[in-house]
Design a protein around this motif. Sequence first.
Motif, short mmCIF file in Angstrom:
data_model
loop_
_atom_site.label_atom_id
_atom_site.label_comp_id
_atom_site.label_asym_id
_atom_site.label_seq_id
_atom_site.Cartn_x
_atom_site.Cartn_y
_atom_site.Cartn_z
N HIS A 111 0.87 -1.18 0.00
CA HIS A 111 0.00 0.00 0.00
C HIS A 111 0.90 1.22 0.00
O HIS A 111 1.62 1.48 0.98
N HIS A 112 0.87 1.96 -1.08
CA HIS A 112 1.78 3.10 -1.25
C HIS A 112 3.23 2.63 -1.03
O HIS A 112 3.69 1.75 -1.73
N LYS A 163 -8.66 1.36 -4.51
CA LYS A 163 -8.61 2.79 -4.20
C LYS A 163 -7.75 3.08 -2.97
O LYS A 163 -7.58 4.25 -2.61
N GLY A 164 -7.22 2.05 -2.36
CA GLY A 164 -6.32 2.24 -1.23
C GLY A 164 -6.99 2.60 0.08
O GLY A 164 -6.33 3.06 1.01
N ARG A 165 -8.28 2.38 0.20
CA ARG A 165 -8.98 2.75 1.43
C ARG A 165 -8.89 1.66 2.50
O ARG A 165 -8.88 1.96 3.69
N TYR A 166 -8.85 0.40 2.06
CA TYR A 166 -8.96 -0.69 3.03
C TYR A 166 -7.97 -1.81 2.69
O TYR A 166 -7.59 -2.01 1.54
N ALA A 167 -7.63 -2.53 3.74
CA ALA A 167 -7.01 -3.84 3.61
C ALA A 167 -7.99 -4.83 4.21
O ALA A 167 -8.70 -4.51 5.17
N ALA A 168 -8.06 -6.01 3.65
CA ALA A 168 -8.90 -7.07 4.19
C ALA A 168 -8.02 -8.29 4.43
O ALA A 168 -7.25 -8.69 3.56
N VAL A 169 -8.13 -8.85 5.64
CA VAL A 169 -7.32 -10.00 6.02
C VAL A 169 -8.24 -11.16 6.37
O VAL A 169 -9.12 -11.03 7.23
N ALA A 170 -8.04 -12.29 5.69
CA ALA A 170 -8.80 -13.50 6.02
C ALA A 170 -8.16 -14.13 7.25
O ALA A 170 -7.02 -14.62 7.19
N VAL A 195 -8.96 -3.50 7.76
CA VAL A 195 -8.03 -2.48 8.25
C VAL A 195 -8.32 -1.19 7.49
O VAL A 195 -8.26 -1.15 6.25
N ASP A 196 -8.66 -0.14 8.22
CA ASP A 196 -8.91 1.17 7.60
C ASP A 196 -7.58 1.87 7.41
O ASP A 196 -6.92 2.26 8.39
N LEU A 197 -7.17 2.06 6.17
CA LEU A 197 -5.85 2.59 5.85
C LEU A 197 -5.88 4.12 5.80
O LEU A 197 -5.60 4.74 4.78
N ASP A 249 -19.16 -5.84 2.08
CA ASP A 249 -19.05 -4.40 1.86
C ASP A 249 -18.06 -3.87 2.89
O ASP A 249 -18.34 -3.82 4.08
N LEU A 250 -16.86 -3.49 2.42
CA LEU A 250 -15.81 -3.07 3.36
C LEU A 250 -16.13 -1.73 4.00
O LEU A 250 -15.73 -1.47 5.14
N ARG A 251 -16.83 -0.86 3.29
CA ARG A 251 -17.14 0.45 3.87
C ARG A 251 -18.07 0.29 5.07
O ARG A 251 -17.84 0.89 6.12
N ARG A 252 -19.08 -0.53 4.91
CA ARG A 252 -20.05 -0.72 6.00
C ARG A 252 -19.66 -1.87 6.94
O ARG A 252 -20.23 -2.00 8.01
N GLY A 253 -18.75 -2.71 6.47
CA GLY A 253 -18.33 -3.81 7.31
C GLY A 253 -19.41 -4.85 7.52
O GLY A 253 -19.61 -5.35 8.63
N ARG A 254 -20.11 -5.20 6.43
CA ARG A 254 -21.19 -6.18 6.57
C ARG A 254 -21.25 -7.09 5.34
O ARG A 254 -20.79 -6.74 4.25
#
Length: 742
Positions: A111-112, A163-170, A195-197, A249-254
């Motif tokens: 990320h960056h 868009k670089g807003r989030y990371a998701a970890v399983a 993870v909110d980046l 949905d990563l923005r809402r977390g659901r």
Amino acid sequence: MRTPTRLTRTALSTALTLALLPLASQAASSRAAEYFERVATFPVYSNLGADEEAARETVAEITAVSRDGRTLIYTDSPGERIGLVDIQDPKSPKPAGFVKLEGEPTSVAVHHHFVLVAVNTSASFARPDGVLAVFDIRNPAQPKRVATLPMGGQPDSIAISPKGRYAAVAIENERDEDLNDGLLPQLPGGFLRIVDLKGQPSRWSTRDVDLTGLAEVAPGDPEPEYVSINDQDVAAVTLQENNHIVLVDLRRGRVLRHFSAGQVDLEGVDVEENDRIQPVGVLTGKRREPDSIAWVGPLLATANEGDYEDAEGAEGGSRGFTLFDYDGKVWHDAGVSMEHAFIRAGHYPENRSENKGIEPEGIAAASFRKQDFLFVGSERGNAVAVYDVARPWAPVMHQLLPAGMGPEGILPIPARNLLVVSSEEDSAEDGYRSTISIYQYGARTANYPEIRSSESDLIPWGALSGLVADGTQIDRLYAVPDSYYKASRIFHIDTSQTPAVIDGQTELRKDGETVNYDLEGIAQASNGDFWLASEGNGKAKPNLLIHANSKGDVLAEYALPKAVSAQRTSNGFEGVSVVGEGASTRVYVAFQRGWKNDPAGKVRIGVFNPSSGEWGFVHYPLDPAVEGGWVGLSELTSIGNGQFLVIERDNQQGPAAQIKRLYRIDLNGVQPVAEGQSFPLVSKTLERDLLPDLQSTGGWVLDKVEGAAVDKLGRLFVVTDNDGVEDASGETRFMRLGTIKR
């Protein structure tokens, strides 16, 4: 393509149609196709420090790339570290060192200017734990750790949103396969951590998404495996053992949607490990059990590895890949087509037939110069299938890329027109090492495979060990496989096409029954009959010369005299050649290595007179072997007037390979003598160093250069033995090396 933001069925249908139309139009364009070409192979052990043993196990499993595309970062699980590789010049990758971690790295993303590493620090399966280690790599030579985020469980896959807003970890919290036969559930259950980046890594926050209660197999133990994020910040997560897919949905977390990956029926697969490739079996109701997942525009592509057998004994593994939409509707399933493509390319692992066949595992999608591709890696077939997905509902195989052993990570780098594949199998003792393969996009032709079987007939093949040109037909060769496969046969090869095509086969039969020889050489007599060399094993299995007619009927077997056989070792007959007609017929056979009474550094070539049954021998001087290795003969090819070509090779591969040579010998005036006498020593002249040819495709230098043939036009062909894709990559080189003076 953009994914629809509204998920109603009407909106989905409309969005899919609109999103896919441009691709269909593009596919119909007249733009010339371009291909990926391997330009380098990086042996991971070359990154080891000066104080580390070169034989130490070290692997590259999952790979990411820095923002500027010049540094690769890979996970080294057994070393509990990440490794770095400088690819500023992709044709000459350079080791760039390691960064030590507190546990086993399972995945990595960028990320960056930050590298995010998922690290498993679990005390046990019942007490899973892990962290997300974050490094600043603005100076790749000195990565700086800037944050450590607790994961609350054992992490597996990690992905960064476009868009670089989030990371998701399983957070997998994987099961103990030795506990209760590995059956689910085994708590605690896994989940998805977001993870909110935002801001500096030390200020990144995390949120969790519960994935329990969704799947039917083990609703309380989801075991999320892999995650991929689209440009609408929707994460697709595979629950492999649960045969389920979840959209978050990563923005809402659901959870937005979830659906079963379903089952598939397969017809035309090899389901028995019997030392023969027989794709005639049927499998029904096989769960897909996807491992990795990738967004292909608005569709989802899964690599259906299969990894679980439940209490009822139902197994997964559909040996292919699938494209789903948001609702879980199947738009395309590869069925047996991908596995059949691997069979045609000689990459089918027969020793995995009762398991999951080629076992697709890694998957990725990307656009190169406005052409959309899907990459599907076969963990057991050791290759990556590249599909043109301009029409995602009907992927077309574009090419097949050879890789190292156990390709796991697939990393497209479109900005640099590169594709990187990391292969994790590593065993210095067995001669193969973990590698990172680098391919460049833009080649005008696909240069692999160099030989394949016909598209019209599914002819399985592999382990090519001997080669000969037809005596009368131009563009016709014959090859034999060694004892890796039962039911010995002769393959027919058409060299007028590129790649060369195996378009027929003749099964050998003795008294009407198939035979199981260890064929290492083939020659053709002037009347069209074949002479074949079968290698003994130094014990009960004898070295044999076999005379067969053109239909494959064995006419006679000739063993060595007892006095000669008494000197045998485990290395026997290799190449064979036949000259003369009638009573003047002589069969020449190369022995691979020296026998008990052969002087050091010398190996025998036998000369057999079929009319009298007599044997004579000469000695051939071998080049010196490297320490710990050996040098021997692999082929003997008549080029007329008493002259022969001999393949001389060491048993080394990769960077250790040194001796892969073609020599010319002249037996005019050299009188073979019987066992017990002093054999005359032949002289040799270097015809061609084959090492540069083996290195020319940027791959791992193959060990077994086994067959050579010279056709009526003087064209030289050399083939390698791929060992049946067992403890070997499965790659076969079929090299066209110009003309030689006959």
